[in-house]
Motif scaffolding. Sequence first.
Motif, mmCIF file in Angstrom:
data_model
loop_
_atom_site.group_PDB
_atom_site.id
_atom_site.type_symbol
_atom_site.label_atom_id
_atom_site.label_comp_id
_atom_site.label_asym_id
_atom_site.label_seq_id
_atom_site.Cartn_x
_atom_site.Cartn_y
_atom_site.Cartn_z
ATOM 1 N N ILE A 9 0.837 -1.198 0.000
ATOM 2 C CA ILE A 9 0.000 0.000 0.000
ATOM 3 C C ILE A 9 0.873 1.249 0.000
ATOM 4 O O ILE A 9 0.629 2.203 -0.753
ATOM 5 C CB ILE A 9 -0.967 -0.015 1.201
ATOM 6 N N GLY A 12 2.566 1.604 -3.426
ATOM 7 C CA GLY A 12 1.583 2.005 -4.439
ATOM 8 C C GLY A 12 1.176 3.463 -4.325
ATOM 9 O O GLY A 12 1.190 4.206 -5.308
ATOM 10 N N LEU A 13 0.819 3.887 -3.117
ATOM 11 C CA LEU A 13 0.419 5.284 -2.922
ATOM 12 C C LEU A 13 1.596 6.229 -3.129
ATOM 13 O O LEU A 13 1.438 7.301 -3.711
ATOM 14 C CB LEU A 13 -0.181 5.471 -1.528
ATOM 15 N N ILE A 16 2.128 6.786 -6.823
ATOM 16 C CA ILE A 16 1.119 7.688 -7.393
ATOM 17 C C ILE A 16 1.446 9.136 -7.049
ATOM 18 O O ILE A 16 1.465 10.008 -7.920
ATOM 19 C CB ILE A 16 -0.285 7.311 -6.896
ATOM 20 N N PHE A 17 1.713 9.391 -5.766
ATOM 21 C CA PHE A 17 2.009 10.766 -5.341
ATOM 22 C C PHE A 17 3.299 11.279 -5.969
ATOM 23 O O PHE A 17 3.357 12.410 -6.452
ATOM 24 C CB PHE A 17 2.098 10.855 -3.819
ATOM 25 N N LEU A 30 -5.326 14.915 -7.012
ATOM 26 C CA LEU A 30 -5.609 13.497 -6.816
ATOM 27 C C LEU A 30 -6.824 13.252 -5.927
ATOM 28 O O LEU A 30 -7.317 12.141 -5.845
ATOM 29 C CB LEU A 30 -4.388 12.800 -6.206
#
Length: 76
Positions: A9, A12-13, A16-17, A30
Amino acid sequence: MDKLSILGIVIGLGGIFFGQVMEGGHLSMLFQGTAFMIVFGGTVGAVMVQTPAQTLYMAFGWGAGCFFRQTCRSVN
């Protein structure tokens, strides 16, 4: 919660950020409610269309086991 689940997690986050910032975008972009509904609703709908109901229920049960209990069953 399983340690690798937490790590997944976070990675993944973080990806993205970090990708958003690298492209010059603002992180606030976002967190738009309409974009969330489009992506989340479309993803859930596509999964529900593609996956048989029994398999989907079994996957929810396994996911709950990985995140809320100390056991995580592997898919054979």
